[in-house]
Design a protein around this motif. Structure first.
Motif, PDB file in Angstrom:
ATOM      1  N   LYS A 267       0.844  -1.197   0.000  1.00 36.49           N
ATOM      2  CA  LYS A 267       0.000   0.000   0.000  1.00 36.49           C
ATOM      3  C   LYS A 267       0.874   1.239   0.000  1.00 36.49           C
ATOM      4  O   LYS A 267       1.811   1.343   0.779  1.00 36.49           O
ATOM      5  N   VAL A 268       0.559   2.173  -0.908  1.00 33.73           N
ATOM      6  CA  VAL A 268       1.247   3.461  -0.974  1.00 33.73           C
ATOM      7  C   VAL A 268       0.170   4.530  -0.921  1.00 33.73           C
ATOM      8  O   VAL A 268      -0.637   4.639  -1.843  1.00 33.73           O
ATOM      9  N   ASN A 269       0.162   5.292   0.177  1.00 31.71           N
ATOM     10  CA  ASN A 269      -0.879   6.314   0.368  1.00 31.71           C
ATOM     11  C   ASN A 269      -2.272   5.736   0.138  1.00 31.71           C
ATOM     12  O   ASN A 269      -3.058   6.267  -0.627  1.00 31.71           O
ATOM     13  N   SER A 270      -2.554   4.623   0.762  1.00 27.48           N
ATOM     14  CA  SER A 270      -3.823   3.890   0.710  1.00 27.48           C
ATOM     15  C   SER A 270      -4.175   3.346  -0.678  1.00 27.48           C
ATOM     16  O   SER A 270      -5.288   2.906  -0.910  1.00 27.48           O
ATOM     17  N   MET A 271      -3.228   3.380  -1.616  1.00 22.74           N
ATOM     18  CA  MET A 271      -3.452   2.790  -2.940  1.00 22.74           C
ATOM     19  C   MET A 271      -2.661   1.488  -3.041  1.00 22.74           C
ATOM     20  O   MET A 271      -1.527   1.407  -2.579  1.00 22.74           O
ATOM     21  N   GLN A 272      -3.279   0.468  -3.641  1.00 25.26           N
ATOM     22  CA  GLN A 272      -2.609  -0.821  -3.795  1.00 25.26           C
ATOM     23  C   GLN A 272      -1.654  -0.758  -4.995  1.00 25.26           C
ATOM     24  O   GLN A 272      -2.055  -0.395  -6.090  1.00 25.26           O
ATOM     25  N   LYS A 273      -0.384  -1.093  -4.771  1.00 18.47           N
ATOM     26  CA  LYS A 273       0.650  -1.111  -5.819  1.00 18.47           C
ATOM     27  C   LYS A 273       1.353  -2.454  -5.759  1.00 18.47           C
ATOM     28  O   LYS A 273       1.161  -3.239  -4.841  1.00 18.47           O
ATOM     29  N   ARG A 274       2.214  -2.715  -6.760  1.00 20.58           N
ATOM     30  CA  ARG A 274       3.013  -3.936  -6.777  1.00 20.58           C
ATOM     31  C   ARG A 274       4.469  -3.568  -6.995  1.00 20.58           C
ATOM     32  O   ARG A 274       4.786  -2.845  -7.932  1.00 20.58           O
ATOM     33  N   PHE A 275       5.344  -4.073  -6.133  1.00 17.91           N
ATOM     34  CA  PHE A 275       6.759  -3.842  -6.350  1.00 17.91           C
ATOM     35  C   PHE A 275       7.307  -4.944  -7.252  1.00 17.91           C
ATOM     36  O   PHE A 275       6.774  -6.051  -7.301  1.00 17.91           O
ATOM     37  N   ASP A 276       8.388  -4.640  -7.970  1.00 16.57           N
ATOM     38  CA  ASP A 276       9.001  -5.630  -8.859  1.00 16.57           C
ATOM     39  C   ASP A 276       9.765  -6.682  -8.073  1.00 16.57           C
ATOM     40  O   ASP A 276       9.652  -7.868  -8.338  1.00 16.57           O
ATOM     41  N   ALA A 277      10.570  -6.252  -7.107  1.00 15.03           N
ATOM     42  CA  ALA A 277      11.293  -7.203  -6.254  1.00 15.03           C
ATOM     43  C   ALA A 277      11.779  -6.488  -5.002  1.00 15.03           C
ATOM     44  O   ALA A 277      12.041  -5.283  -5.026  1.00 15.03           O
ATOM     45  N   VAL A 278      11.898  -7.262  -3.936  1.00 14.89           N
ATOM     46  CA  VAL A 278      12.459  -6.770  -2.675  1.00 14.89           C
ATOM     47  C   VAL A 278      13.421  -7.831  -2.163  1.00 14.89           C
ATOM     48  O   VAL A 278      13.139  -9.026  -2.237  1.00 14.89           O
ATOM     49  N   VAL A 279      14.553  -7.355  -1.651  1.00 10.92           N
ATOM     50  CA  VAL A 279      15.518  -8.237  -0.998  1.00 10.92           C
ATOM     51  C   VAL A 279      15.373  -8.032   0.508  1.00 10.92           C
ATOM     52  O   VAL A 279      15.322  -6.895   0.982  1.00 10.92           O
ATOM     53  N   PHE A 280      15.303  -9.136   1.245  1.00 15.93           N
ATOM     54  CA  PHE A 280      15.181  -9.105   2.695  1.00 15.93           C
ATOM     55  C   PHE A 280      16.488  -9.539   3.338  1.00 15.93           C
ATOM     56  O   PHE A 280      17.276 -10.273   2.736  1.00 15.93           O
ATOM     57  N   ASN A 281      16.707  -9.111   4.590  1.00 16.19           N
ATOM     58  CA  ASN A 281      17.851  -9.639   5.326  1.00 16.19           C
ATOM     59  C   ASN A 281      17.445 -10.996   5.902  1.00 16.19           C
ATOM     60  O   ASN A 281      16.305 -11.443   5.746  1.00 16.19           O
ATOM     61  N   ARG A 282      18.341 -11.650   6.597  1.00 17.99           N
ATOM     62  CA  ARG A 282      18.072 -13.002   7.107  1.00 17.99           C
ATOM     63  C   ARG A 282      17.045 -13.012   8.241  1.00 17.99           C
ATOM     64  O   ARG A 282      16.534 -14.065   8.615  1.00 17.99           O
ATOM     65  N   ASN A 283      16.698 -11.833   8.760  1.00 15.02           N
ATOM     66  CA  ASN A 283      15.663 -11.729   9.798  1.00 15.02           C
ATOM     67  C   ASN A 283      14.312 -11.331   9.226  1.00 15.02           C
ATOM     68  O   ASN A 283      13.368 -11.078   9.969  1.00 15.02           O
ATOM     69  N   GLY A 284      14.220 -11.217   7.897  1.00 13.86           N
ATOM     70  CA  GLY A 284      12.950 -10.888   7.258  1.00 13.86           C
ATOM     71  C   GLY A 284      12.670  -9.410   7.109  1.00 13.86           C
ATOM     72  O   GLY A 284      11.580  -9.015   6.719  1.00 13.86           O
ATOM     73  N   LYS A 285      13.660  -8.573   7.397  1.00 14.30           N
ATOM     74  CA  LYS A 285      13.486  -7.121   7.246  1.00 14.30           C
ATOM     75  C   LYS A 285      13.830  -6.717   5.808  1.00 14.30           C
ATOM     76  O   LYS A 285      14.874  -7.095   5.288  1.00 14.30           O
ATOM     77  N   PRO A 286      12.970  -5.915   5.135  1.00 16.31           N
ATOM     78  CA  PRO A 286      13.287  -5.472   3.772  1.00 16.31           C
ATOM     79  C   PRO A 286      14.546  -4.592   3.757  1.00 16.31           C
ATOM     80  O   PRO A 286      14.681  -3.692   4.588  1.00 16.31           O
ATOM     81  N   LEU A 287      15.449  -4.880   2.814  1.00 13.19           N
ATOM     82  CA  LEU A 287      16.701  -4.127   2.696  1.00 13.19           C
ATOM     83  C   LEU A 287      16.800  -3.319   1.408  1.00 13.19           C
ATOM     84  O   LEU A 287      17.342  -2.230   1.399  1.00 13.19           O
ATOM     85  N   MET A 288      16.321  -3.921   0.306  1.00 12.49           N
ATOM     86  CA  MET A 288      16.508  -3.306  -1.007  1.00 12.49           C
ATOM     87  C   MET A 288      15.230  -3.446  -1.823  1.00 12.49           C
ATOM     88  O   MET A 288      14.643  -4.517  -1.883  1.00 12.49           O
ATOM     89  N   LEU A 289      14.831  -2.354  -2.442  1.00 15.29           N
ATOM     90  CA  LEU A 289      13.677  -2.331  -3.335  1.00 15.29           C
ATOM     91  C   LEU A 289      14.191  -2.210  -4.762  1.00 15.29           C
ATOM     92  O   LEU A 289      15.060  -1.377  -5.034  1.00 15.29           O
ATOM     93  N   LEU A 290      13.674  -3.052  -5.657  1.00 19.99           N
ATOM     94  CA  LEU A 290      14.140  -3.073  -7.043  1.00 19.99           C
ATOM     95  C   LEU A 290      12.998  -2.752  -7.988  1.00 19.99           C
ATOM     96  O   LEU A 290      11.882  -3.252  -7.805  1.00 19.99           O
ATOM     97  N   GLU A 291      13.289  -1.953  -8.986  1.00 21.84           N
ATOM     98  CA  GLU A 291      12.313  -1.595 -10.018  1.00 21.84           C
ATOM     99  C   GLU A 291      12.957  -1.888 -11.369  1.00 21.84           C
ATOM    100  O   GLU A 291      14.071  -1.440 -11.647  1.00 21.84           O
ATOM    101  N   PHE A 292      12.246  -2.640 -12.209  1.00 23.20           N
ATOM    102  CA  PHE A 292      12.768  -3.003 -13.525  1.00 23.20           C
ATOM    103  C   PHE A 292      11.899  -2.417 -14.622  1.00 23.20           C
ATOM    104  O   PHE A 292      10.677  -2.354 -14.493  1.00 23.20           O
TER     105      PHE A 292
END
Length: 152
Positions: free
Chosen positions: A65-90
């Motif tokens: 959700k971005v400003n209450s609008m539903q969006k889709r990210f291309d890819a996200v990389v998480f750390n080993r604890n499940g925290k998002p680290l990197m957002l990727l757009e292609f």
């Protein structure tokens, strides 16, 4: 289609209608082989093969959700604890990486709040680090190896 990335081999299916599908390791299924998908699959393979990103820590095409609008990210990389680290757009190779594309990924980051943003059209790749303490954005010369990512 040639990209500014090493060459990899992929599982590709050809349908009777002439449409192609490529196997996505992250989603564990075949997906339509569009120009953007070709960039995504090659870039993710580069990250896994050359930069030691674990496939299991990469999430592809999920909703947010971005400003209450539903969006889709291309890819996200998480750390080993499940925290998002990197957002990727292609983008497809013919799509230029402009300020508008950088603004798009920045908007998506409002809900994820990652430290790294990466944009690629397969020909040009831009990766930046967001220093949350100083509130500065630094464009990186190289895409970081997975174990060097900072989640501060």
């Amino acid at each position: 289609m040639d990209l500014n990335l090493p060459e990899y081999s992929f599982k590709i299916l050809h349908s009777e209608e002439g449409k192609k599908q490529i196997f996505d390791e992250s989603r564990r299924k075949y997906v339509a082989l569009t120009p953007e998908e070709w960039v995504r699959q090659n870039f993710l393979q580069y990250m896994v093969s050359e930069l030691d990103y674990p496939v299991s820590l990469i999430s592809v095409e999920k909703g947010l959700k971005v400003n209450s609008m539903q969006k889709r990210f291309d890819a996200v990389v998480f750390n080993r604890n499940g925290k998002p680290l990197m957002l990727l757009e292609f983008k497809a190779p013919e799509v230029k990486i402009t300020q508008k594309v950088m603004e798009q990924i920045s908007r998506y980051n409002l809900s994820l709040n990652v430290n790294y943003l990466l944009v690629s059209n397969g020909m040009q790749h831009f990766c930046c680090y967001i220093d949350k303490k100083s509130n500065e954005i630094q464009f990186l010369r190289e895409i970081p190896v997975f174990n060097t990512l900072s989640d501060n």
